[in-house]
Design an enzyme around this catalytic site. Sequence first.
Site, PDB file in Angstrom:
ATOM      1  N   GLU A 198     -11.855   5.973   3.928  1.00 55.29           N
ATOM      2  CA  GLU A 198     -11.373   6.696   4.975  1.00 55.29           C
ATOM      3  C   GLU A 198     -12.462   6.897   5.893  1.00 55.29           C
ATOM      4  O   GLU A 198     -12.101   7.053   6.992  1.00 55.29           O
ATOM      5  CB  GLU A 198     -10.872   8.004   4.422  1.00 55.29           C
ATOM      6  CG  GLU A 198      -9.685   8.009   3.479  1.00 55.29           C
ATOM      7  CD  GLU A 198      -8.359   7.493   4.412  1.00 55.29           C
ATOM      8  OE1 GLU A 198      -8.451   7.699   5.615  1.00 55.29           O
ATOM      9  OE2 GLU A 198      -7.440   7.228   3.794  1.00 55.29           O
ATOM     10  N   TRP A 208      -6.014   2.409  10.051  1.00 54.06           N
ATOM     11  CA  TRP A 208      -5.787   2.368   8.698  1.00 54.06           C
ATOM     12  C   TRP A 208      -5.675   0.933   8.441  1.00 54.06           C
ATOM     13  O   TRP A 208      -6.072   0.273   7.585  1.00 54.06           O
ATOM     14  CB  TRP A 208      -5.065   3.123   7.888  1.00 54.06           C
ATOM     15  CG  TRP A 208      -5.262   3.152   6.409  1.00 54.06           C
ATOM     16  CD1 TRP A 208      -3.779   2.479   5.698  1.00 54.06           C
ATOM     17  CD2 TRP A 208      -6.189   3.179   5.452  1.00 54.06           C
ATOM     18  NE1 TRP A 208      -4.727   2.277   4.177  1.00 54.06           N
ATOM     19  CE2 TRP A 208      -5.718   2.489   4.258  1.00 54.06           C
ATOM     20  CE3 TRP A 208      -7.329   3.595   5.612  1.00 54.06           C
ATOM     21  CZ2 TRP A 208      -6.558   2.714   3.161  1.00 54.06           C
ATOM     22  CZ3 TRP A 208      -8.281   3.465   4.549  1.00 54.06           C
ATOM     23  CH2 TRP A 208      -7.693   3.122   3.183  1.00 54.06           C
ATOM     24  N   TYR A 234       0.779  -1.194   0.140  1.00 52.60           N
ATOM     25  CA  TYR A 234       0.026   0.098   0.162  1.00 52.60           C
ATOM     26  C   TYR A 234       0.836   1.175  -0.006  1.00 52.60           C
ATOM     27  O   TYR A 234       0.653   2.070  -0.868  1.00 52.60           O
ATOM     28  CB  TYR A 234      -0.857  -0.065   1.021  1.00 52.60           C
ATOM     29  CG  TYR A 234      -1.870   1.309   1.641  1.00 52.60           C
ATOM     30  CD1 TYR A 234      -2.756   1.578   0.473  1.00 52.60           C
ATOM     31  CD2 TYR A 234      -1.460   2.049   2.284  1.00 52.60           C
ATOM     32  CE1 TYR A 234      -3.387   3.003   0.684  1.00 52.60           C
ATOM     33  CE2 TYR A 234      -2.227   3.384   2.541  1.00 52.60           C
ATOM     34  CZ  TYR A 234      -3.176   3.619   1.626  1.00 52.60           C
ATOM     35  OH  TYR A 234      -3.851   4.897   1.730  1.00 52.60           O
TER      36      TYR A 234
END
Length: 188
Positions: free
Chosen positions: A39, A47, A17
């Site tokens: 988000e 996250w 990522y």
Amino acid sequence: MTNRCHWVTKEPLYIQYHDNEWGVPVYDDQKLFEMLCLEGAQAGLSWWTILQKRENYRVAFDNFDAEKIVRYTEEKLQELKENPGIVRNKLKIQSVVTNAKAFLKIQEQYGSFAKYIWSFVNHQPIINHWASVKEVPVTTEISDAMSKKLKKDGFKFVGSTICYSYMQAVGMVNDHTLQCFCHLSNNS
């Protein structure tokens, strides 16, 4: 050894990522919508939690196809609330439907969501030069303005901190630290 931002763990998914997505400009409307929803799902969580569930989110929410999402029935919403592969927060799940409606209106009004969202940074990524992750802000005047406008346009789970994380995720801002191999100064 490859130098990365200090927040990256040794997890292969996190490394992938960071190295290939975070801070890379995204102009595809569907991908921009997906990241806005993810988000928002992150609010109050890490996250990493959402990243591990991202594939489950894609399946659960029809690959973030806003046209399909706006037609979700109460039965489908109940199914989502019982889905162990996503964060089963009623408000966060409902916000995806709310945001899909707002997203489609923006596309209609502006021609594309990308044109709308990238206008906050004058259609150019902001390249920062942070020496350390401690210098990276969690909000800025731009994320404040984006949050205010998104809320006015009907979006949910779009506070300023979420908006700044979103800007980082979709490359509207490049916050790779100077020592990171992904910082633009290291790729010249």
